[in-house]
Design an enzyme around this catalytic site. Structure first.
Site, PDB file in Angstrom:
ATOM      1  N   PHE A   1      40.990  18.528  77.459  1.00  0.00           N
ATOM      2  CA  PHE A   1      40.654  19.372  76.307  1.00  0.00           C
ATOM      3  C   PHE A   1      40.920  18.680  74.961  1.00  0.00           C
ATOM      4  CE2 PHE A   1      44.868  20.549  77.973  1.00  0.00           C
ATOM      5  CZ  PHE A   1      45.678  20.319  76.866  1.00  0.00           C
TER       6      PHE A   1
ATOM      7  N   ARG B   1      59.155  29.223  67.169  1.00  0.00           N
ATOM      8  CA  ARG B   1      58.398  29.184  68.437  1.00  0.00           C
ATOM      9  C   ARG B   1      58.455  30.537  69.136  1.00  0.00           C
ATOM     10  NH1 ARG B   1      56.107  24.384  70.147  1.00  0.00           N
ATOM     11  NH2 ARG B   1      56.009  25.029  72.314  1.00  0.00           N
TER      12      ARG B   1
ATOM     13  N   ASN C   1      44.976  29.470  69.320  1.00  0.00           N
ATOM     14  CA  ASN C   1      46.250  30.208  69.270  1.00  0.00           C
ATOM     15  C   ASN C   1      46.853  30.299  67.874  1.00  0.00           C
ATOM     16  OD1 ASN C   1      47.060  27.579  69.110  1.00  0.00           O
ATOM     17  ND2 ASN C   1      48.108  27.528  71.085  1.00  0.00           N
TER      18      ASN C   1
ATOM     19  N   ARG D   1      50.703  34.608  68.586  1.00  0.00           N
ATOM     20  CA  ARG D   1      49.620  34.170  69.475  1.00  0.00           C
ATOM     21  C   ARG D   1      49.190  35.290  70.414  1.00  0.00           C
ATOM     22  NH1 ARG D   1      52.165  28.231  70.961  1.00  0.00           N
ATOM     23  NH2 ARG D   1      51.143  27.037  69.315  1.00  0.00           N
TER      24      ARG D   1
ATOM     25  N   LYS E   1      46.205  27.525  61.689  1.00  0.00           N
ATOM     26  CA  LYS E   1      45.006  26.802  62.108  1.00  0.00           C
ATOM     27  C   LYS E   1      43.740  27.499  61.569  1.00  0.00           C
ATOM     28  CE  LYS E   1      47.167  25.176  66.456  1.00  0.00           C
ATOM     29  NZ  LYS E   1      47.012  25.164  67.927  1.00  0.00           N
TER      30      LYS E   1
ATOM     31  N   THR F   1      52.004  28.944  74.373  1.00  0.00           N
ATOM     32  CA  THR F   1      50.800  28.184  74.022  1.00  0.00           C
ATOM     33  C   THR F   1      49.527  28.916  74.441  1.00  0.00           C
ATOM     34  OG1 THR F   1      52.070  26.162  74.403  1.00  0.00           O
ATOM     35  CG2 THR F   1      49.673  25.938  74.335  1.00  0.00           C
TER      36      THR F   1
ATOM     37  N   HIS G   1      50.329  26.406  64.817  1.00  0.00           N
ATOM     38  CA  HIS G   1      51.059  25.320  65.476  1.00  0.00           C
ATOM     39  C   HIS G   1      52.505  25.394  65.018  1.00  0.00           C
ATOM     40  CE1 HIS G   1      52.296  21.391  66.906  1.00  0.00           C
ATOM     41  NE2 HIS G   1      52.876  21.227  65.724  1.00  0.00           N
TER      42      HIS G   1
HETATM   43  P1  TYD Z   1      50.661  21.816  73.274  1.00  0.00           P
HETATM   44  O1  TYD Z   1      51.192  20.776  72.311  1.00  0.00           O
HETATM   45  O2  TYD Z   1      50.876  21.593  74.738  1.00  0.00           O
HETATM   46  O3  TYD Z   1      51.233  23.283  72.933  1.00  0.00           O
HETATM   47  P2  TYD Z   1      51.904  23.904  71.619  1.00  0.00           P
HETATM   48  O4  TYD Z   1      50.827  23.940  70.550  1.00  0.00           O
HETATM   49  O5  TYD Z   1      52.334  25.288  72.033  1.00  0.00           O
HETATM   50  O6  TYD Z   1      53.084  23.024  71.255  1.00  0.00           O
HETATM   51  O7  TYD Z   1      49.083  21.957  73.050  1.00  0.00           O
HETATM   52  C1  TYD Z   1      48.479  21.743  71.817  1.00  0.00           C
HETATM   53  C2  TYD Z   1      47.291  22.665  71.646  1.00  0.00           C
HETATM   54  O8  TYD Z   1      46.299  22.361  72.626  1.00  0.00           O
HETATM   55  C3  TYD Z   1      47.643  24.112  71.885  1.00  0.00           C
HETATM   56  O9  TYD Z   1      48.155  24.717  70.725  1.00  0.00           O
HETATM   57  C4  TYD Z   1      46.348  24.695  72.336  1.00  0.00           C
HETATM   58  C5  TYD Z   1      45.640  23.553  73.020  1.00  0.00           C
HETATM   59  N1  TYD Z   1      45.652  23.644  74.497  1.00  0.00           N
HETATM   60  C6  TYD Z   1      44.497  24.048  75.178  1.00  0.00           C
HETATM   61  O10 TYD Z   1      43.477  24.349  74.521  1.00  0.00           O
HETATM   62  N2  TYD Z   1      44.512  24.111  76.524  1.00  0.00           N
HETATM   63  C7  TYD Z   1      45.625  23.803  77.258  1.00  0.00           C
HETATM   64  O11 TYD Z   1      45.583  23.878  78.524  1.00  0.00           O
HETATM   65  C8  TYD Z   1      46.820  23.397  76.569  1.00  0.00           C
HETATM   66  C9  TYD Z   1      48.079  23.063  77.337  1.00  0.00           C
HETATM   67  C10 TYD Z   1      46.783  23.320  75.188  1.00  0.00           C
END
Ligand code: TYD
Length: 169
Positions: free
Chosen positions: A58, A91, A122, A108, A10, A97, A125
């Site tokens: 968000f 992962r 983070n 992360r 990212k 996350t 992806h």
């Molecule tokens: P998600 O698809 O739930 O997690 P991942 O990327 O681990 O599969 O969320 C997408 C992105 O949204 C995540 O990388 C960071 C952001 N995010 C927030 O900013 N706040 C939050 O509470 C969550 C759940 C995600």
């Protein structure tokens, strides 16, 4: 069994010069890179990528984040890794996350942060499961950009398709 997974480095990962580091960490998995490119992320692409989160408070912020609005880096690096248990392996290396909950040695956990406005920056992806990986890979890549045959394709003839070529060719 062989699995494909979409990885995005990212805009914060690019701005913090973490690309080499992240690729080195991912190479520990012994998975194969079968596609890679830099992408300028449109709003439509970001919204489609995160469509499962469109009702979250968000949502708007993570669209801006993926588009690079917070890091003056209007790009992400997109890769497809392929091999045994690719999703679980990647992962695990990426970590949870929420960067504060992520294992401290994970990508992360090492490099992510939560901004004052509450966005999880983070760094990477990683697709979360097999159907999501297929959906995301088909969203980010065309069949020609992937060096192995991951999913069924069909041949079509595109007429009057306009595209850019080098000016001196
Ligand atoms: P998600 O698809 O739930 O997690 P991942 O990327 O681990 O599969 O969320 C997408 C992105 O949204 C995540 O990388 C960071 C952001 N995010 C927030 O900013 N706040 C939050 O509470 C969550 C759940 C995600």
């Amino acid at each position: 069994m062989g699995q494909a997974v979409l990885i995005l480095i990212k805009p914060d990962g690019l701005k913090k010069s973490l690309t080499g580091n992240i690729l080195t960490r991912l190479s520990e998995t012994k998975l194969e890179i079968v596609a890679a490119k830099m992408v300028r992320v449109s709003k439509e692409l970001a919204q489609e990528h995160y469509k499962h989160l469109k009702d979250k408070p968000f949502f708007g912020e993570i669209i801006k984040y993926l588009q690079g609005d917070f890091h003056d880096r209007k790009k992400v690096m997109a890769l497809v890794y392929w091999g045994n248990d690719a999703i679980t392996k990647c992962r695990e290396l990426a970590g949870a996350t929420n960067p504060e909950e992520a294992e401290s040695t994970s990508i992360r956990g090492s490099y992510g942060r939560i901004t004052t406005s509450g966005v999880y920056e983070n760094v990477v992806h990683v697709s979360s499961n097999v159907p999501e990986a297929e959906r995301e890979i088909k969203l980010w890549f065309t069949p020609d950009e992937i060096i192995v045959d991951l999913y069924a394709t069909k041949d079509v003839v595109k007429k009057e398709l306009s595209c850019k070529i080098w000016a001196d060719k």
